[in-house]
Design a protein around this motif. Sequence first.
Motif, PDB file in Angstrom:
ATOM      1  N   ALA A1427       0.831  -1.214   0.000  1.00 42.29           N
ATOM      2  CA  ALA A1427       0.000   0.000   0.000  1.00 42.29           C
ATOM      3  C   ALA A1427       0.860   1.256   0.000  1.00 42.29           C
ATOM      4  O   ALA A1427       0.562   2.228  -0.709  1.00 42.29           O
ATOM      5  CB  ALA A1427      -0.936  -0.012   1.208  1.00 42.29           C
ATOM      6  N   GLY A1428       1.928   1.260   0.781  1.00 41.13           N
ATOM      7  CA  GLY A1428       2.817   2.424   0.781  1.00 41.13           C
ATOM      8  C   GLY A1428       3.462   2.654  -0.575  1.00 41.13           C
ATOM      9  O   GLY A1428       3.588   3.794  -1.035  1.00 41.13           O
ATOM     10  N   ALA A1510      -9.747  -0.887  -6.609  1.00 41.00           N
ATOM     11  CA  ALA A1510     -10.764  -0.143  -5.840  1.00 41.00           C
ATOM     12  C   ALA A1510     -10.130   0.615  -4.680  1.00 41.00           C
ATOM     13  O   ALA A1510     -10.538   1.734  -4.356  1.00 41.00           O
ATOM     14  CB  ALA A1510     -11.828  -1.110  -5.331  1.00 41.00           C
ATOM     15  N   ALA A1511      -9.121   0.006  -4.041  1.00 39.48           N
ATOM     16  CA  ALA A1511      -8.429   0.694  -2.954  1.00 39.48           C
ATOM     17  C   ALA A1511      -7.716   1.940  -3.468  1.00 39.48           C
ATOM     18  O   ALA A1511      -7.693   2.970  -2.786  1.00 39.48           O
ATOM     19  CB  ALA A1511      -7.431  -0.262  -2.294  1.00 39.48           C
ATOM     20  N   CYS A1512      -7.135   1.876  -4.672  1.00 36.69           N
ATOM     21  CA  CYS A1512      -6.486   3.054  -5.250  1.00 36.69           C
ATOM     22  C   CYS A1512      -7.496   4.175  -5.458  1.00 36.69           C
ATOM     23  O   CYS A1512      -7.211   5.346  -5.173  1.00 36.69           O
ATOM     24  CB  CYS A1512      -5.813   2.685  -6.570  1.00 36.69           C
ATOM     25  SG  CYS A1512      -4.385   1.594  -6.416  1.00 36.69           S
ATOM     26  N   LEU A1513      -8.675   3.834  -5.947  1.00 33.96           N
ATOM     27  CA  LEU A1513      -9.696   4.870  -6.143  1.00 33.96           C
ATOM     28  C   LEU A1513     -10.152   5.453  -4.811  1.00 33.96           C
ATOM     29  O   LEU A1513     -10.380   6.664  -4.701  1.00 33.96           O
ATOM     30  CB  LEU A1513     -10.882   4.273  -6.902  1.00 33.96           C
ATOM     31  CG  LEU A1513     -10.601   3.820  -8.342  1.00 33.96           C
ATOM     32  CD1 LEU A1513     -11.843   3.237  -8.962  1.00 33.96           C
ATOM     33  CD2 LEU A1513     -10.088   4.965  -9.190  1.00 33.96           C
ATOM     34  N   ARG A1514     -10.280   4.608  -3.795  1.00 28.02           N
ATOM     35  CA  ARG A1514     -10.652   5.141  -2.471  1.00 28.02           C
ATOM     36  C   ARG A1514      -9.545   6.036  -1.922  1.00 28.02           C
ATOM     37  O   ARG A1514      -9.822   7.041  -1.256  1.00 28.02           O
ATOM     38  CB  ARG A1514     -10.938   3.988  -1.514  1.00 28.02           C
ATOM     39  CG  ARG A1514     -12.191   3.205  -1.841  1.00 28.02           C
ATOM     40  CD  ARG A1514     -12.601   2.299  -0.685  1.00 28.02           C
ATOM     41  NE  ARG A1514     -11.590   1.308  -0.387  1.00 28.02           N
ATOM     42  CZ  ARG A1514     -11.528   0.100  -0.934  1.00 28.02           C
ATOM     43  NH1 ARG A1514     -12.440  -0.252  -1.829  1.00 28.02           N
ATOM     44  NH2 ARG A1514     -10.581  -0.759  -0.606  1.00 28.02           N
ATOM     45  N   GLU A1670      -8.576   9.290   6.684  1.00 28.70           N
ATOM     46  CA  GLU A1670      -7.266   8.664   6.631  1.00 28.70           C
ATOM     47  C   GLU A1670      -7.112   7.956   5.284  1.00 28.70           C
ATOM     48  O   GLU A1670      -7.798   6.959   5.015  1.00 28.70           O
ATOM     49  CB  GLU A1670      -7.101   7.658   7.772  1.00 28.70           C
ATOM     50  CG  GLU A1670      -5.778   6.916   7.758  1.00 28.70           C
ATOM     51  CD  GLU A1670      -4.589   7.860   7.772  1.00 28.70           C
ATOM     52  OE1 GLU A1670      -3.672   7.657   6.959  1.00 28.70           O
ATOM     53  OE2 GLU A1670      -4.584   8.815   8.577  1.00 28.70           O
ATOM     54  N   PRO A1671      -6.235   8.437   4.397  1.00 28.24           N
ATOM     55  CA  PRO A1671      -6.149   7.827   3.060  1.00 28.24           C
ATOM     56  C   PRO A1671      -5.670   6.386   3.080  1.00 28.24           C
ATOM     57  O   PRO A1671      -6.147   5.561   2.287  1.00 28.24           O
ATOM     58  CB  PRO A1671      -5.165   8.749   2.321  1.00 28.24           C
ATOM     59  CG  PRO A1671      -5.171  10.025   3.089  1.00 28.24           C
ATOM     60  CD  PRO A1671      -5.407   9.637   4.517  1.00 28.24           C
ATOM     61  N   MET A1672      -4.726   6.045   3.976  1.00 27.47           N
ATOM     62  CA  MET A1672      -4.161   4.704   3.948  1.00 27.47           C
ATOM     63  C   MET A1672      -5.155   3.637   4.393  1.00 27.47           C
ATOM     64  O   MET A1672      -4.921   2.446   4.164  1.00 27.47           O
ATOM     65  CB  MET A1672      -2.905   4.654   4.831  1.00 27.47           C
ATOM     66  CG  MET A1672      -1.774   5.549   4.335  1.00 27.47           C
ATOM     67  SD  MET A1672      -1.337   5.283   2.605  1.00 27.47           S
ATOM     68  CE  MET A1672      -0.738   3.613   2.675  1.00 27.47           C
ATOM     69  N   GLU A1673      -6.247   4.042   5.053  1.00 28.34           N
ATOM     70  CA  GLU A1673      -7.267   3.064   5.410  1.00 28.34           C
ATOM     71  C   GLU A1673      -7.955   2.475   4.182  1.00 28.34           C
ATOM     72  O   GLU A1673      -8.626   1.445   4.282  1.00 28.34           O
ATOM     73  CB  GLU A1673      -8.310   3.716   6.320  1.00 28.34           C
ATOM     74  CG  GLU A1673      -7.777   4.068   7.707  1.00 28.34           C
ATOM     75  CD  GLU A1673      -8.838   4.693   8.581  1.00 28.34           C
ATOM     76  OE1 GLU A1673      -9.958   4.913   8.057  1.00 28.34           O
ATOM     77  OE2 GLU A1673      -8.574   4.971   9.763  1.00 28.34           O
ATOM     78  N   ALA A1674      -7.795   3.131   3.040  1.00 30.45           N
ATOM     79  CA  ALA A1674      -8.415   2.612   1.827  1.00 30.45           C
ATOM     80  C   ALA A1674      -7.789   1.301   1.371  1.00 30.45           C
ATOM     81  O   ALA A1674      -8.411   0.544   0.624  1.00 30.45           O
ATOM     82  CB  ALA A1674      -8.302   3.660   0.704  1.00 30.45           C
ATOM     83  N   PHE A1675      -6.559   1.014   1.799  1.00 30.80           N
ATOM     84  CA  PHE A1675      -5.849  -0.171   1.329  1.00 30.80           C
ATOM     85  C   PHE A1675      -6.059  -1.384   2.241  1.00 30.80           C
ATOM     86  O   PHE A1675      -5.272  -2.326   2.177  1.00 30.80           O
ATOM     87  CB  PHE A1675      -4.354   0.125   1.214  1.00 30.80           C
ATOM     88  CG  PHE A1675      -4.018   1.062   0.089  1.00 30.80           C
ATOM     89  CD1 PHE A1675      -3.998   0.614  -1.216  1.00 30.80           C
ATOM     90  CD2 PHE A1675      -3.756   2.395   0.345  1.00 30.80           C
ATOM     91  CE1 PHE A1675      -3.693   1.476  -2.253  1.00 30.80           C
ATOM     92  CE2 PHE A1675      -3.454   3.265  -0.684  1.00 30.80           C
ATOM     93  CZ  PHE A1675      -3.426   2.808  -1.995  1.00 30.80           C
TER      94      PHE A1675
END
Length: 1740
Positions: A1427-1428, A1510-1514, A1670-1675
Amino acid sequence: MPSLGRKASTPLERGLSQVYPQGTAVWAPRVEVLLSAAADGSRKRVTHWLAGIVQAAERKGDAVDLKVRLTSGDVVQITATSVHLQNERDDVIDDLVKSDFLHEPGILHTLHVRYGLDSIYTYSGSILIAVNPHKRVRGLYGPRMMAQYRGAALGELSPHVYAIAEQAYSAMMVDEQRQAILISGESGAGKTESAKLVMQYLAHRAGGGRAANGGGEAGADARGASSGAAPVEEQVLESNPLLEAFGNAKTSRNDNSSRFGKFVQIDFDAMGRVVGASISTYLLERSRVVSIKSPERSYHIFYQLVAGASREQRREFGLEGGVSSFRYLAQSDAVLLQHVDDAEEFGHTLDALRIIGLDAGAVRSVLSCVAAVLHLGNVAFATEGDCDDAVLADVAAEDAVEIAARLLGVAPEALLAALTRRVLETRGERIVKALGAEAAAESRDALAKALYARLFDWLVAAVNRKIGSLGAGGAGARSIGILDIYGFESFDTNSFEQLCINLANERLQQHFNGHVFKGEQAEYAAEGIAWSYVDFVDNQDCLDLLEGAGPALPGVFPLIDEACRVPGAGDADLARALRSRLAAHPCFRAPKRAPTGFAVEHYAGEVAYASEGLLDKNRDFVVAEHSALAAESCDPLVAALFADAAGGAGAGAGGGGAASSGAPTSSTPLTTARRSAFQLSTVASRFRKQLAVLMGTLDACHPHYIRCIKPNPGSVPGTLAAGYVLEQLRAGGVLEAVRIACAGFPTRKAFLPFAQRYALTLPDGWRVRLELPLNPRGFVDWYAAGDEQVVAVVRRILATSGMEGWQLGRTRVFLRAGQLAQLEGARGRRLAGSALRIQSAFRGMAARGELRRARAAAASIQAHWRGHRVRAGLAAARRDAAATRLQAAWRRAVARRAFLAARAHRRATLVQALVRRHLARARFLRETEAGRRRAAAAADEAGRAAAAVAIQRHVRGARGRAAAAALRRQRATLRAALEAREALAERCAALEAGSAQARAELSSARGAAAASDARAAQLASELEAARADAAAAVAAAAASGAEGAAAEAEAVRASAAEAAAAHERARAAAAAELELARRRAVEAEEVATRARSEAAAAEARSVAALAAAAAAAAEAEKRLEAELVVAQEARQEAARLRQELAARDAELAAVKESEALAYTQHAAKLASLQKAMNEYAATAVSEAEERAADAEARLSRQEEELREAAEGADHLSGRVVALGGRVAKLEAELAAAAQREAGLRANLEAAARAAEERRAADAEVPESPQRDGGALDGAASAAVATATPAATEPSPRDAPVLDAAAAASLSTLLSAAVRQRLPAVRVALGPSRKDPALGVPLAAWLVSESLIVWAGGWAPQQLGLAAEAVQGTILTTAAAGGLTAQAYWLASTLAIGALLKMRTIGRKEGALLLRLGDELIGFGALHECLAGAIADTLPVTVGVLLSDQAKRSARRRGPAPNGSPAVTPPPGSPGWSPGAGAQSWQALLGALTNVVETLRGEGVPPPAVRALAAACLRFVDAELLNALLLRRDCCSVSAARVLLAGLAELRGWAAYLGPEWCPGRETAAAALERVAQAARYLVQGKDDCVRKAHRGVPILADLGRLCPSLTLQQVYRLTEHQHDDWIAGAGLGSQNMVLLETLQRLMASQPSMADGDSGAEWDREDEEENLLVEPMEAFQLPRRALTEAARCFVQAAQRPDSVLDAPVPSGPALLDLIDQACRESDGLPQVLRSSAEFPFLQSR
């Protein structure tokens, strides 16, 4: 204070009537006279500013009087020079310098409006003004808000204390210069909280740097922290409760007021990590220990100790009586604080004491000293009889002496003697003097103050020892100092503390003025402004008065010190000295009503001081008896506190100076150091020295200023007292900074807003002369105008205005004071003239309308009158006609009666006539019967002929009409075919253009590939050369016999092999991408050829259809002409038959039967003709419809193919750009590999040189009994050492370890299968290459088989250690390899988990392996690493939302006709064109495509790829939403439209990739829903809510419908930030304020936005969850998707288009195929094949 606006001048006064035209909004002053707090009891004038509108202007000589109507309705007459113009947008300005007019009322109004909106921070240039809200503001602080300000420049985001801390940190790291953050303000303004927030942000910033570097032992050693200790920045934060407990107290203005100054210096290393810190304190208020007044309290620690001590501590310290039992605390009625539990705070204080490293004994000693101070206050003295000697007053005093002595560790007699005796030493003589009761009380208070002050300094020193030695970072360039110091103070009674505080503020104000002036100089230089020296008021004269300026001016503080040294000097003597020696100074005042007082004119105003008590507070002498008493104490802490005084160092008794790093623990004998009974050291001298050191430190730092403001005296939330705030702004130097700005060019406006606002002052026709672009409505399109054109407009405006002294910078226009007011006046006059013209035109239009209506009314009246007259005449005529009819009826009746009478007489005649007629008729019938029959036959025949003619006429008419309708339909079909042919020709031309573009892109791709091949060849040659050098080095090392060098040579070979593999992979990737581009170009050409052929066929078919239609039309015309001829003949025949009818009357009866038969036949023929006509028409219509449907289908297919080809070309271009970035990255990796190879070569050479030196030593060292390869590598060793859970804590004898064989097997597997990248094995599921196949990573199969084999022979603990080692090595390898390696290991771990779960069914050790399989499928650490990497790859920037080009494009597109936002079509679709911002969005799309293609290329199954897409779009959704919430400039209408267009492109990208590898359009829309809702709300929804809120209509349901995914806090922030950048001057109006107030009420009352499931729940407690995301929660990948992805490796899915002779294998059969394919793979490492430790590779 002088006016902060313009200064009146004669030319300006002459034009004031023009500056203030009618209707101008101004601020009018209202002066109020109040009783001053000065010593002379004088009165002071307080100015209140009221908003008003100018009604009229009247000139009186050189002055101009204005008639102003205030908002209250009152009308006042006031001079024009005393008013100020109102700023147009005070409600949205976040920087006071950006205001149109810099003056007191404008500043106050801006702060008032922002404070009402909970925007407590405001900039004034680089100065941050923080207004204390006195309440909790949701969503303003926290880690997420810190993350948003990380790396942001000052002014880029909304004003915040984090922005100042970030600016200081960034400047320190970039410029390597020491920084200082100066926080000042009066008590209760929030200085301490602001300092905490700054330190919290610096801790967050330093923590981020530490986390980024991985931490570890090296980091801990570099930071100077011991193992297991908290980081330094956390220790600094944890020390705050301790300093607040001992240094803060309740005052009349603040419940937690800092009664000391604090300077915290934090030192950083080159990586930005905290390596040390130090705390210095200044001027602790020692008098508060012994003297307080209601409603104040003493220091918090006293109340905390009394309330929170345990039962044993109460008994030990004598605290059973409570607060009221101690005289020092009972002086005030204030005991408890609101919302504060002293017992709970005491627990926090004890925790802080332990955190700074104090053991239990030291903590007890500290509490003993605090309790001793309380008991000393209960020691009362009295006199007995005629003796003046002091004795204890009562039994309570004796008890207090005993308890205090016990707590201090001394004898009660010694303590009493030290309080009541003084020893005077003369030459050879020692005299003991007894003190009186008053002197003994003073001695007691002196001991209490000295004890507490020294204890405070000792605690500060203990904190410094914990966080880093005091002053250790003073010489470093990377440090940030935080100064939390008291602000300017002026009370009703001011004493020594206020004098010292105001001296410090005078010095800081001088430093502040210099900094502001330098900032003005820097800004003028940056803009290229020619300017002269601007003088500003310096406060050096006041400093000279306070500190002295030589013998001629001794100064206040030197005179106080001098009076302290004179024996017997009192307060009156000091007052006389001050009045006599300083009377001539302009800043000194001698009040008449206060003979012992004096006043000083400070920069913030005059302050009156009382001389009573100045000398006593300044005499900080150390009583020798007190020092001797402490030296004899059995408590080490008490002895250490007075060790320096007992040793004769001459230091004072503390008082808040910077504590030393330590204090001696032993004292010297008293007799060796005592020369006098008193060791005098004044507080003032020591404070001035500390202040000089502080100013020296600040001079060496780059300063940053935070001015804290208390909004009202009562600390009431939501109330801002203008006069109270104005005094603080003046005391904080903010108004002085504004005055300095006003001294030069106070008005600075950007070119474009300036031109937009004041262009209307230019004469008519200027637009044509300047050749400015116009929009379709005829107005200037400022967004399309160039910079040179805008500057030309600005220059023309200023030249036309007739003003002088203005200058044009590089980006802004600089105006002198008052010039903007002149422009506003000119603009107002132009607007007033335009308004008059509009009014006159409107009135003329209204008058003309009235005239038209009057004329219409007159005509209507006339028409009604004429109608009335006509109706009256008609009624008279009707009456006459009725009379005539009556007369006629009467006459008719008379005549009828006469006729009936006459007829009665003729009846006989009638009977006779009838009889005669009957007889004659009978005779005639007998004679002419035959003739009658012939006539009847002829009549029948004529009737049948006429019927036939009628039938023929109807049939032919129906046929003619049908033929005409068919001709019209054929003509329409022909026209449609012609139009279709023209459209097809245009499509073919577009397709040819697309094909040409695709061929051009193919050529460019081939060129890039050729360049890449050349680069790869060059790198290959360099690699071969490196290999040759490495081989030579290895040979040399082998010749020298260096065994250690051989290992390093092997490492060199491995590195070279790895570089070669990377090179091969790069070449393969480039070749694959080139081949993909070629295939797509060929496909595009094939599609174009197929489209051209189909277009030709369609054209031929259309020509044939046209010919057939023309032939049918000609045939129909011929049939119509023939039918017309037949109809003409039928008409002639009918005429002939009518002529013969009369002659054939006799034959009518004979032809009746034949006529009936003919009629029946003609009817049948008519029915058949109608049926044939209907069938022909239906056939023609159906054929035409079929041809039209075929043409439309062909056209739609061609359009779809064209769209797909265009989309393919567009995405191909994005892929080419992204691949360029990947090639550059690979080249960088190759360069890094070359550098590593060079380093290894150097190490190899060093090893070769050292081989000779080690040979003798190696010969003497015996061989290790362990065989080669038996030891674990680093990762395995770490796993063995740390794998055992801490909770079990087995003994060393029972700890699980790997034996030598197991360790060797694990090491071999890690080296060959994990650290090396193995290919994927294709497992064929059928005999043909077309049959489906599985791609199984070879490394996954090896690891899973090894774990299964080891599970049968190893202990469970050993297998767990091996699994942890494998996971750790996978994580390390993936982290080092970037996105590609992480994608590869994502696929591999999924495959390992799937194989373990499938292969262990039915095994006895299956439970452990199943658990390992689940762990590897849900490998959270690997997923976080991936994710990072993906987040770093995606270029999610908000620059596209802020670019002027993008906003201009959005403005040109404009809103859609239905009011919905204009959305850009997806790339490649019809109507799409690359406009502004397309490159930024295409870069994002290319990065997303790269991520998906990388995952696909590395074998990640489709379910996992879809989940990650989908995680990238979130992630994109969260980043963009946070940008909208934090940056006001992103919340414009143009930016929101650009954002909506970009989101449409993202949804189009998801649809283009297809549902197999990317989420569908609906899923993509749901992932981007939050930011889409926010953008739609900014464009349209907010205006609807404003209108409804203004009318009082509930808006909660509308919000739930418009933005159900957003919280009310987020909607509030969007509403606050939203602005319309299309309309110049559009700001936050009163209606918007109504909406904001409505949202505030909803947040306070509503738990959710909407009813049902559509509403989002609101959590008012968690303020950060309601605002930022929190953007990283999308992954966070769903477990179900990971399970489905893992199942893809062990379950074959047959495609619908594939045909197999046999069923697809599954279960054990599929596993056997996987085993067979992996064993036969060429990629299997040879070291594993030949190793006996992996028997499963040889068996079966």
